[in-house]
Design a protein around this motif. Sequence first.
Motif, PDB file in Angstrom:
ATOM      1  N   TRP A 161      41.145  38.677  40.066  1.00  0.00           N
ATOM      2  CA  TRP A 161      42.009  37.528  39.999  1.00  0.00           C
ATOM      3  C   TRP A 161      43.253  38.106  39.714  1.00  0.00           C
ATOM      4  O   TRP A 161      43.406  38.879  38.861  1.00  0.00           O
ATOM      5  CB  TRP A 161      41.437  36.289  39.420  1.00  0.00           C
TER       6      TRP A 161
ATOM      7  N   LEU B 183      41.401  36.130  47.688  1.00  0.00           N
ATOM      8  CA  LEU B 183      42.644  36.363  46.827  1.00  0.00           C
ATOM      9  C   LEU B 183      44.050  35.536  47.411  1.00  0.00           C
ATOM     10  O   LEU B 183      44.290  34.542  46.387  1.00  0.00           O
ATOM     11  CB  LEU B 183      43.208  37.573  46.592  1.00  0.00           C
TER      12      LEU B 183
ATOM     13  N   THR C 277      45.818  32.479  38.389  1.00  0.00           N
ATOM     14  CA  THR C 277      44.829  31.843  38.662  1.00  0.00           C
ATOM     15  C   THR C 277      44.032  31.136  37.309  1.00  0.00           C
ATOM     16  O   THR C 277      43.630  31.709  36.349  1.00  0.00           O
ATOM     17  CB  THR C 277      43.440  32.514  39.444  1.00  0.00           C
TER      18      THR C 277
ATOM     19  N   PHE D  68      40.859  34.064  43.851  1.00  0.00           N
ATOM     20  CA  PHE D  68      40.145  34.963  42.945  1.00  0.00           C
ATOM     21  C   PHE D  68      39.144  35.420  44.078  1.00  0.00           C
ATOM     22  O   PHE D  68      38.749  34.936  45.201  1.00  0.00           O
ATOM     23  CB  PHE D  68      39.278  34.372  41.917  1.00  0.00           C
TER      24      PHE D  68
END
Length: 350
Positions: A205, A31, A209, A36
């Motif tokens: 996520w 992350l 992102t 993600f």
Amino acid sequence: MEIGDWKSTGSVALLHQELRQLGLDSNIAELSSFGFTVVPPEKVGPPELVEEVREALEKTMLRRYGPDGLAPERWANVNDIQRFMLWEDPVFERLSYNPAGLGLAQYLLGTDCVLSLCAAWVKGPGEIRTGIHGDYLDPAINAQPERVINCNMHFMVTDYTKDDGAISFVPGSHMWRRQVTAGEAEKWADQAVAVEAPAGSMVIWGNHTWHGSYPKKTQGLRMTLQCEYMRRRHQTEEAYRETVTQEALDRNPVRFAGLMDVYSLFPFGKSDWDIERQTNAEPGSKGGQSINAYRSLFDMEPANGRTTLRPRYDYMHHDGKMTSERNAERARRMKAAQNGVQDIERSKSS
């Protein structure tokens, strides 16, 4: 390193202890580095979980759309979001506080985050796809604040491959902290990384992102159950505080009441906030990210009356005596908090 119950970190240390127990250290790193992460089925839940979610989702589609709710022709060239799924089946409620999913959401948003939406995605064969975008609340291209405000968890009800129309990501794009331009969306549409993972996996996520999806070239349906979480002070996308029942609070653990935001300070009325309700609320059901406010990810015991629905307040009524008492209590708490900070500073200097 051994993580202790460090008061200086608030609830973060307790959360990290439990994420480590779940074997999610690498997911935290992903992350941070890529924006993600994918959690494999064995870290999400037992094998029967995906079958239970699939059966519940299929029954919901039949209720909502009739006999052709799962017919291939109904979903040809369609990628559709099914809103407000939480109350369709208790398994969706349980998925909202799954330790892996909620734990990583709390890593991004804080341990008192709330549930913003619970939806499903159903996608059939065809050329339809989701364009590259970010989930930050403001669609403008302007620079966005560094901290994550909302994050997504997608539970894969079917296998994901690129040909199956999988979700896709632009790794590292969370560092750019801005929305996609039209030209960039076109550029990354076929260069984004497709998530390939079996049913029962989770992909998580944050709102910065960039992501999209590929067209589904195979037969059958691609199905996903989505939970989106939000920092407590932001407005949710679906009305859970207004629609949750006492029965739902009773059958789920205390942390579920926190996700429903039934102990929120907001909105204020003329008489300010309900200090008695806040004071007596169970840890995990109200705001706050201190050690004392933390609720374990592994606490699955039904609340059974320990949490209650938000009362109906008369926001236009002013009670002078009650307001004075609340102000006095607020001053006491602020002084106690200040003393706590001073204690920490003294310990550092010594």
